[in-house]
Enzyme design. Sequence first.
Site, PDB file in Angstrom:
ATOM      1  N   LYS A 118       0.822  -1.216   0.000  1.00 17.65           N
ATOM      2  CA  LYS A 118       0.000   0.000   0.000  1.00 17.65           C
ATOM      3  C   LYS A 118       0.850   1.257   0.000  1.00 17.65           C
ATOM      4  CE  LYS A 118      -4.482  -1.537   1.451  1.00 17.65           C
ATOM      5  NZ  LYS A 118      -5.673  -1.351   2.247  1.00 17.65           N
ATOM      6  N   LYS A 201      -5.085  -9.974  -6.496  1.00 17.78           N
ATOM      7  CA  LYS A 201      -6.389 -10.150  -5.845  1.00 17.78           C
ATOM      8  C   LYS A 201      -7.371  -9.073  -6.323  1.00 17.78           C
ATOM      9  CE  LYS A 201      -6.302  -7.425  -1.634  1.00 17.78           C
ATOM     10  NZ  LYS A 201      -6.903  -7.257  -0.337  1.00 17.78           N
ATOM     11  N   LYS A 204     -10.542  -3.094  -4.191  1.00 20.71           N
ATOM     12  CA  LYS A 204     -11.253  -1.857  -4.520  1.00 20.71           C
ATOM     13  C   LYS A 204     -10.301  -0.772  -5.010  1.00 20.71           C
ATOM     14  CE  LYS A 204     -13.071  -1.710   0.028  1.00 20.71           C
ATOM     15  NZ  LYS A 204     -12.125  -2.149   1.077  1.00 20.71           N
TER      16      LYS A 204
HETATM   17  N1  AQP Z   1     -10.017 -10.469  -3.365  1.00 23.50           N
HETATM   18  C1  AQP Z   1     -10.456 -10.906  -2.196  1.00 23.50           C
HETATM   19  N2  AQP Z   1     -10.772 -12.218  -2.029  1.00 23.50           N
HETATM   20  C2  AQP Z   1     -11.246 -12.672  -0.834  1.00 23.50           C
HETATM   21  N3  AQP Z   1     -11.406 -11.867   0.246  1.00 23.50           N
HETATM   22  C3  AQP Z   1     -11.091 -10.565   0.125  1.00 23.50           C
HETATM   23  N4  AQP Z   1     -11.146  -9.523   0.981  1.00 23.50           N
HETATM   24  C4  AQP Z   1     -10.727  -8.398   0.359  1.00 23.50           C
HETATM   25  N5  AQP Z   1     -10.381  -8.673  -0.908  1.00 23.50           N
HETATM   26  C5  AQP Z   1     -10.601 -10.011  -1.095  1.00 23.50           C
HETATM   27  C6  AQP Z   1     -11.598  -9.649   2.363  1.00 23.50           C
HETATM   28  O1  AQP Z   1     -12.548  -8.651   2.622  1.00 23.50           O
HETATM   29  C7  AQP Z   1     -12.440  -8.242   3.983  1.00 23.50           C
HETATM   30  C8  AQP Z   1     -12.414  -6.760   4.089  1.00 23.50           C
HETATM   31  O2  AQP Z   1     -11.362  -6.179   3.418  1.00 23.50           O
HETATM   32  P1  AQP Z   1     -11.132  -4.601   3.563  1.00 23.50           P
HETATM   33  O3  AQP Z   1     -12.015  -3.851   2.651  1.00 23.50           O
HETATM   34  O4  AQP Z   1     -11.207  -4.181   4.962  1.00 23.50           O
HETATM   35  O5  AQP Z   1      -9.718  -4.438   3.154  1.00 23.50           O
HETATM   36  P2  AQP Z   1      -8.936  -4.874   1.963  1.00 23.50           P
HETATM   37  O6  AQP Z   1      -8.485  -6.268   2.127  1.00 23.50           O
HETATM   38  O7  AQP Z   1      -7.919  -3.829   1.968  1.00 23.50           O
HETATM   39  O8  AQP Z   1      -9.948  -4.774   0.708  1.00 23.50           O
HETATM   40  P3  AQP Z   1      -9.478  -4.409  -0.713  1.00 23.50           P
HETATM   41  O9  AQP Z   1     -10.615  -4.357  -1.624  1.00 23.50           O
HETATM   42  O10 AQP Z   1      -8.359  -5.264  -1.096  1.00 23.50           O
HETATM   43  O11 AQP Z   1      -9.004  -2.926  -0.511  1.00 23.50           O
HETATM   44  P4  AQP Z   1      -7.690  -2.263  -1.002  1.00 23.50           P
HETATM   45  O12 AQP Z   1      -7.793  -2.244  -2.489  1.00 23.50           O
HETATM   46  O13 AQP Z   1      -7.770  -0.900  -0.389  1.00 23.50           O
HETATM   47  O14 AQP Z   1      -6.562  -3.102  -0.508  1.00 23.50           O
HETATM   48  C9  AQP Z   1     -11.215  -8.933   4.551  1.00 23.50           C
HETATM   49  O15 AQP Z   1     -11.635 -10.056   5.291  1.00 23.50           O
HETATM   50  C10 AQP Z   1     -10.462  -9.358   3.339  1.00 23.50           C
HETATM   51  O16 AQP Z   1      -9.698 -10.519   3.588  1.00 23.50           O
END
Ligand code: AQP
Length: 342
Positions: A118, A201, A204
């Site tokens: 990040k 993965k 968002k």
């Molecule tokens: N691609 C994924 N596959 C399975 N599980 C996922 N999670 C996120 N992406 C995947 C699960 O969703 C929960 C919440 O995640 P979050 O929004 O708090 O944070 P994150 O992991 O940072 O989500 P993003 O979309 O990946 O955000 P960015 O792009 O900002 O990094 C968690 O349980 C996570 O495992």
Amino acid sequence: MTEAGFTPRVFSGIQPSGNLHLGNYLGALKRFADAQNKGVQSIYCMVDLHAVTVWQDPVELRHSTRELTAGFIASGLDPAKSILFNQSQVAEHTQLAWVFNCVARMGWMQRMTQFKDKAGKNAQNASLGLFAYPALMAADILVYHATHVPVGEDQKQHLELTRDIAIKFNNDFGVDFFPITEPVIEGTGTRVMSLRDGSKKMSKSDPSDMSRINLTDDADTIARKIRKAKTDPEPLPSEVKGLEERPEARNLVNIYAALADMSVDQVMAEVGGKAFSEFKPMMADLAVEKLAPISGEMSRLMQDVNEIDRILAEGAGRARAIAAPILRQTYEIMGMVGPREI
Ligand code: AQP
């Protein structure tokens, strides 16, 4: 009771930092609903204090927090059964996080791959909060003595750190106070990959909206994104083994399995050997069938934000009732002077 004598309790959280996507749904929300329905006490948090580790526009943060809450409820989380609240309403999270900032070691934090991803090349310019985020996450979990945390694969390392922090605190003070939390990372939905690149993965923050299916996408958009999903020119293999070197094909099969509540073996028995031109429309129909009711319910709930705010405030009150005594006991163990446990 767990073997170590703790009451089984599930905690997990999601950041209100943008659109919920299929990875969040399959990796988190759907599994949270499954845990709730098994009857274990479940606490789910909109982790707004994690979201602000990177810049958030205040108007959008407020909207995303409410929309995320609507996403939880629309995915089957019942505020009467599970505790739903936003993190900033329960100050005990940040209070325990400070204690854990003093327990965790710099070397542990420097190994966190999500910080490296990040912060990117400009780590000197990242916020201190982004670096300390895993200690706050440990506090989110341990302030409830949560024994199980359902998360996606990407959070595995942070869960290991949570365990390390609990072990060090218990050792330092000679107590068995914090549970050694078990990550629950099972099933086909725990690692949903980008629709444009099977090695990344679904996320968002990916600049391409075509890489993910958002829970707010309409049926046409979902179908178009699946139709355009990257694949190789070969049809699906006839056996699961044939998916090994084909990350994009494997991802689509995994998504199908998770949406249909089937195993990968069962899916392959049904679709093995089919061309993508046949499989993708099947997958689009299934995704629309499962996601359209969620997105419809989210829009309906968003028409009454006062009710959403009420649910969050009520959940925060119930969460605080569990967290406050645990924080007080933590301070007591550490030798802080204050009111004693009654
Ligand atoms: N691609 C994924 N596959 C399975 N599980 C996922 N999670 C996120 N992406 C995947 C699960 O969703 C929960 C919440 O995640 P979050 O929004 O708090 O944070 P994150 O992991 O940072 O989500 P993003 O979309 O990946 O955000 P960015 O792009 O900002 O990094 C968690 O349980 C996570 O495992």
